[in-house]
Design a protein around this motif. Structure first.
Motif, short mmCIF file in Angstrom:
data_model
loop_
_atom_site.label_atom_id
_atom_site.label_comp_id
_atom_site.label_asym_id
_atom_site.label_seq_id
_atom_site.Cartn_x
_atom_site.Cartn_y
_atom_site.Cartn_z
N TRP A 126 13.14 -24.86 -1.30
CA TRP A 126 11.89 -25.09 -1.64
C TRP A 126 11.35 -26.36 -0.70
CZ3 TRP A 126 9.03 -23.42 -5.99
CH2 TRP A 126 9.79 -22.94 -6.86
N LEU A 127 10.06 -26.50 -0.47
CA LEU A 127 9.53 -27.54 0.65
C LEU A 127 9.17 -28.50 -0.40
CD1 LEU A 127 7.35 -25.83 3.31
CD2 LEU A 127 9.48 -26.69 3.62
N ARG A 128 9.40 -29.91 -0.01
CA ARG A 128 9.31 -30.74 -0.92
C ARG A 128 8.60 -32.15 -0.12
NH1 ARG A 128 12.10 -30.76 -6.00
NH2 ARG A 128 10.75 -32.73 -6.34
N TRP A 129 7.88 -33.09 -1.00
CA TRP A 129 7.42 -34.18 -0.43
C TRP A 129 8.29 -35.34 -0.71
CZ3 TRP A 129 3.98 -32.94 2.97
CH2 TRP A 129 3.17 -32.00 2.75
N PRO A 158 3.13 -17.74 -3.34
CA PRO A 158 2.22 -18.51 -4.31
C PRO A 158 2.86 -19.64 -5.04
CG PRO A 158 2.20 -16.53 -5.37
CD PRO A 158 3.13 -16.31 -4.00
N VAL A 159 4.08 -19.45 -5.54
CA VAL A 159 4.87 -20.38 -6.21
C VAL A 159 5.08 -21.70 -5.28
CG1 VAL A 159 6.99 -20.87 -7.60
CG2 VAL A 159 5.80 -18.69 -7.98
N LEU A 160 5.72 -21.31 -4.02
CA LEU A 160 5.91 -22.20 -3.14
C LEU A 160 4.50 -22.84 -2.71
CD1 LEU A 160 8.13 -20.15 -0.59
CD2 LEU A 160 8.80 -22.16 -2.07
N ALA A 161 3.44 -22.66 -2.37
CA ALA A 161 2.39 -23.19 -2.14
C ALA A 161 1.85 -24.12 -3.31
CB ALA A 161 1.32 -22.41 -1.82
N GLY A 162 1.71 -23.60 -4.55
CA GLY A 162 1.65 -24.32 -5.85
C GLY A 162 2.42 -25.52 -6.08
N ALA A 163 3.69 -25.40 -5.70
CA ALA A 163 4.79 -26.56 -6.17
C ALA A 163 4.40 -27.50 -4.90
CB ALA A 163 6.18 -26.04 -5.87
N LEU A 164 3.90 -27.41 -3.72
CA LEU A 164 3.54 -28.40 -2.80
C LEU A 164 2.29 -29.27 -3.38
CD1 LEU A 164 3.95 -26.72 0.57
CD2 LEU A 164 5.11 -28.78 -0.34
N ARG A 165 1.24 -28.34 -3.82
CA ARG A 165 0.19 -29.01 -4.16
C ARG A 165 0.29 -29.98 -5.57
NH1 ARG A 165 -5.67 -28.19 -3.83
NH2 ARG A 165 -6.63 -28.96 -5.43
N GLU A 166 1.20 -29.21 -6.30
CA GLU A 166 1.48 -29.90 -7.67
C GLU A 166 2.00 -31.23 -7.47
OE1 GLU A 166 4.72 -29.71 -11.14
OE2 GLU A 166 4.04 -27.85 -10.27
N ILE A 167 2.99 -31.40 -6.55
CA ILE A 167 3.51 -32.81 -6.22
C ILE A 167 2.19 -33.86 -5.77
CG2 ILE A 167 5.15 -33.92 -4.73
CD1 ILE A 167 6.83 -31.37 -4.83
N GLY A 197 11.34 -42.83 1.42
CA GLY A 197 12.29 -41.58 1.38
C GLY A 197 12.66 -41.24 -0.10
N ASN A 198 11.97 -41.73 -1.05
CA ASN A 198 12.05 -41.33 -2.55
C ASN A 198 11.41 -39.91 -2.63
OD1 ASN A 198 13.10 -43.71 -3.46
ND2 ASN A 198 11.14 -44.73 -3.11
N LEU A 199 11.89 -39.03 -3.20
CA LEU A 199 11.48 -37.54 -3.46
C LEU A 199 10.44 -37.55 -4.70
CD1 LEU A 199 12.17 -34.50 -3.28
CD2 LEU A 199 13.58 -34.72 -5.13
N LEU A 200 9.43 -36.96 -4.37
CA LEU A 200 8.16 -37.13 -5.40
C LEU A 200 8.35 -36.03 -6.38
CD1 LEU A 200 5.19 -37.83 -3.04
CD2 LEU A 200 6.43 -39.30 -4.35
#
Length: 271
Positions: free
Chosen positions: A198-201, A38-47, A206-209
């Protein structure tokens, strides 16, 4: 609405329909979840929220029933993360989603590996079918992602000619998702007391969100840089003031000296 699929005469014909999930339906495919999921999923949505990406017509969720009806039998899988570009109705609480009936086919489905049974790779087509088969052959989700939070391996599959094909990342280790106009990749670090992968956007450039905590840190750094810049400006102004005062004092001393020698300083200073 029903769809028939088959892969040869030796295989049983599958009839797919899209019907609302019955109120009394029990989710058989319970997610095997650990505290990281749930932390991984929430982190993706938060971004995405912070970036202003999420719109009212979208559905971004995790661990709830993603449904279809196969040969008259309801099937529900609980992906760890899904993205649907457009749904017919924006519901505050949603316990299930049936594509085609309620909106678009999910553009992305993700599974976070948490055990060793390999369910994410299951192509079992008998009832209940495996996850891979369900996403690839029944829902036909364009992008299927399998992520191992422990080892950091990101497997990015794209539907090509009816089959999932493993895609290679670009030179920066990122995968471009055209439907979102964003890159997806892995990142190693700490958030919410969890240290690991972590998975990130990333944006188109190419800038990290950033996450919220990173935004706060960035704002704090910018504020500190601005404070230092203002302090440097004050120091320069003070130095300039001191220099001007020194020049004034030196000029006064020169005038006093010239006058002591019977010389009119105005005459000399005007030349």
């Amino acid at each position: 609405m029903a769809t028939q699929i088959g892969e040869g005469k030796s295989l049983t014909e599958l009839v797919i329909s899209w019907e609302a999930l019955p109120e009394d339906f029990q989710l058989e495919d319970k997610p095997v979840e650990n505290t990281s999921q749930p932390v991984l999923a929430g982190a993706l949505r938060e971004i995405l929220e912070l970036a202003g990406f999420i719109q009212p017509q979208m559905l971004i969720a995790s661990n709830f029933a993603l449904c279809a009806t196969l040969n008259g039998q309801f099937i529900a899988k609980a992906p760890d993360w899904i993205y649907v570009a457009t749904v017919n109705q924006n519901l505050g609480e949603r316990k299930s989603y049936t594509p085609n009936l309620e909106g678009d086919i999910p553009a992305i489905v993700m599974e976070f590996i948490s055990d060793s049974d390999g369910g994410e790779y299951s192509v079992k087509r008998t009832y209940p079918p495996g996850k891979w088969f369900f996403y690839e052959q029944i829902l036909k989700v364009p992008i299927y992602i399998i992520f191992d939070p422990n080892g950091g391996l990101l497997e990015f599959y794209q539907l090509e000619n009816g089959r999932y094909e493993l895609q290679q990342p670009n030179s920066d280790g990122l995968h471009w998702i055209d439907s979102m106009r964003l890159f997806l990749g892995t990142w190693q670090g700490t958030k919410e007391a969890r240290t690991g992968y972590w998975l990130r956007w990333w944006d188109e450039s190419g800038n990290l969100l950033p996450w919220a905590v990173e935004r706060v840190e960035q704002e704090s750094q910018r504020a500190e840089q601005e404070r230092q810049r203002a302090e440097q400006e004050r120091d320069r102004a003070e130095q300039e003031s001191q220099r001007a005062e020194q020049e004034r004092q030196q000029k006064e001393k020169l005038i006093a000296y010239l006058q002591s020698q019977g010389i009119d300083p105005d005459t000399l200073l005007s030349e």
